[in-house]
Write an enzyme that holds these catalytic residues in place. Structure first.
Site, short mmCIF file in Angstrom:
data_model
loop_
_atom_site.label_atom_id
_atom_site.label_comp_id
_atom_site.label_asym_id
_atom_site.label_seq_id
_atom_site.Cartn_x
_atom_site.Cartn_y
_atom_site.Cartn_z
N HIS A 143 8.83 4.53 -40.83
CA HIS A 143 9.56 3.28 -40.99
C HIS A 143 10.81 3.52 -41.82
O HIS A 143 10.90 4.46 -42.60
CB HIS A 143 8.68 2.25 -41.70
CG HIS A 143 7.47 1.87 -40.92
ND1 HIS A 143 7.53 1.11 -39.78
CD2 HIS A 143 6.15 2.15 -41.11
CE1 HIS A 143 6.30 0.93 -39.30
NE2 HIS A 143 5.45 1.55 -40.09
N CYS A 161 13.60 2.62 -37.99
CA CYS A 161 14.46 1.45 -37.89
C CYS A 161 15.67 1.65 -38.81
O CYS A 161 15.54 2.22 -39.90
CB CYS A 161 13.70 0.19 -38.31
SG CYS A 161 12.36 -0.28 -37.21
#
Length: 491
Positions: A155, A196
């Site tokens: 992430h 991301c």
């Protein structure tokens, strides 16, 4: 001598000169597989993040199959997936439906709590002393004539990427890469990043330190998960990662340049996120084999990928919610298990709202007016080198002092853009920002955080529907959600 003959001779001379330059470039950069190194790291933990370790396991087999020696590969992954009690295939990990067990044969150097920010930086900087008694103790021992490949998957958010124990900011990562260059730890370096907002990590990457980096998304986009429809399994892979690995599996990388591979990956992901490239673009004319290994690929290059383009993709930061939603629909209606899953979903949303309101409070304390606060909350700035220290220190204080649970800390990172925006305000000092964070974090909550079904639809349509489905389970009725006029309505 005719005009055509003269033109042809000029063309031939120019062609030969160009060919000689290209040949000289590749001869100069061609190195044996013994001089190629790979660092592969999955920065997440827990079952719902299955895909990150699956990606790394697949990558491990690729670099081994193409000839990089095992002793030149450093693998970091928490290793809590293959033997997870929720795994319906004990001891196995898959990176695509019907694919091979990619966990088999992977040599893991650092697992569990050894997968940390400090250990990752120690590995990159060749700090063997700092890794004594930890895992395999292996670090990069590359030199000025070696090529290094780094692959990171986990992430991330604007200006940072996550690891199990903490996070790394763009300020830290760029400092580490510059130190590697100063220590002559590579001739050329290739960096693939799956996360991301991963494009935000390389906005300030110098073009003169011989690094070519590509990312799954730009600075303000989510990356996307793929293969999320398998029963009893979370998403098996990430779209960018699957794309770069499949491009290697189905092409001859001794002829495929990094720029060509980038265009392939860009084409495969264009409907979701925008892959980016940074750094020294001259390296793009080198072949993938120059970094991954030049051992021949025995796969049939004309073999087609099956159903890849038809797969459903999910924004990576929503993957946890979608997996729980899938569990909600697969469990017996009204059962204790279904209510437990619904409870987990509701808790995630409450943590999201708690973090959202806390971030807004911090911004309001510093800006003073609602209009100025909204500008900071909604601006999409890019990481700047001069703001790196402020951003790094402020984010550390925010996550340490504001958020008590793991999910709150994770969602707190999703608001890094706001902290970056604050650090970009010329009238605000680093000290002032940190003091405001401490004041907001120490404020006692007067009211319990609740989510009204008709409040602003800040969660988006997809998550609104999941929220309402979970709410329906609590109320023993079937409900769906819809964002109408920026309101999440359950019916």
């Amino acid at each position: 001598m005719s005009f055509i003959v003269i033109t042809f001779k000029i063309f031939l001379i120019l062609f030969m000169l160009t060919f000689r330059r290209i040949y000289a470039f590749h001869k100069r950069n061609h190195i044996s597989n013994q001089n190629k190194w790979a660092v592969l790291i999955a920065g997440s933990t827990e079952w719902e993040n299955y895909r990150h370790q699956a990606d790394v396991c697949h990558a491990y087999h690729i670099v081994r199959r193409h000839g990089i020696p095992r002793e030149n590969i450093i693998t970091m992954m928490y290793d809590d997936i293959a033997r997870n009690e929720r795994n319906p295939f004990p001891g196995k990990i898959f990176n695509k439906p019907g694919g091979p067990n990619v966990y088999k044969g992977v040599h893991i150097d650092y697992r569990g709590k050894d997968v940390s920010v400090q250990n990752f930086l120690n590995v990159l900087l060749g700090n063997a002393e700092g890794m004594k008694g930890i895992g395999s103790g292996k670090v990069l021992k590359s030199g000025p004539n070696d090529h290094v490949f780094i692959y990171f998957t986990d992430h991330g958010d604007v200006g940072l990427i996550q690891l199990p124990d903490w996070f790394i900011t763009y300020h830290q990562l760029l400092k580490a890469l510059e130190n590697m260059k100063n220590k002559n730890m590579y001739r050329k370096l290739l960096f693939f990043m799956e996360a991301c907002h991963s494009g935000s990590m390389f906005q300030q990457l110098p073009k003169n330190i011989s690094i070519y980096a590509t990312t799954a998304a730009d600075a303000h986009q989510s990356s996307y998960s793929i293969y999320c429809e398998e029963k009893n399994l979370p998403c098996l892979g990430d779209q960018y990662s699957i794309s770069w690995m499949e491009s290697i599996n189905y092409n001859d990388i001794n002829y495929m340049t990094l720029d060509h591979q980038f265009e392939i990956v860009k084409k495969l992901t264009f409907t979701t996120s925008t892959v980016q490239k940074f750094g020294d673009y001259n390296i793009g004319s080198m072949t993938v084999a120059d970094f991954i290994g030049n051992k021949p690929n025995h796969r049939k290059h004309h073999e087609k990928k099956k159903h890849y383009d038809k797969e459903v993709t999910i924004p990576s930061r929503e993957a946890d919610f979608h997996y729980l939603h899938k569990q909600l629909n697969e469990t017996t209606p009204g059962s204790t298990k279904q209510k437990h899953v619904a409870e987990s979903i509701s808790k995630l949303f409450l943590d999201m709202k708690f973090v959202k309101e806390k971030t807004k409070l911090i911004v309001t304390i510093l800006t003073g007016t609602e209009n100025d606060a909204n500008e900071v909350l909604n601006t999409k700035s890019l990481p700047e080198k001069q703001h790196g220290e402020c951003f790094h220190n402020a984010m550390n204080i925010l996550i340490k002092e504001c958020y008590k649970t793991e999910t709150q800390r994770e969602h707190g990172l999703h608001h890094s853009q706001k902290i970056l925006n604050l650090c970009s305000q010329p009238q605000l000092s680093q000290e002032g920002i940190i003091n405001a964070i401490k004041n907001a974090c120490n404020e006692v909550e007067k009211d319990e955080v609740v989510i009204d079904e008709d409040e602003e639809c800040w969660m988006g349509q997809s998550l609104c529907n999941i929220f309402c489905t979970a709410k329906g389970v609590h109320n023993n009725e079937k409900m769906r959600g819809q964002c109408i006029n920026e309101k999440c309505l359950c019916n």
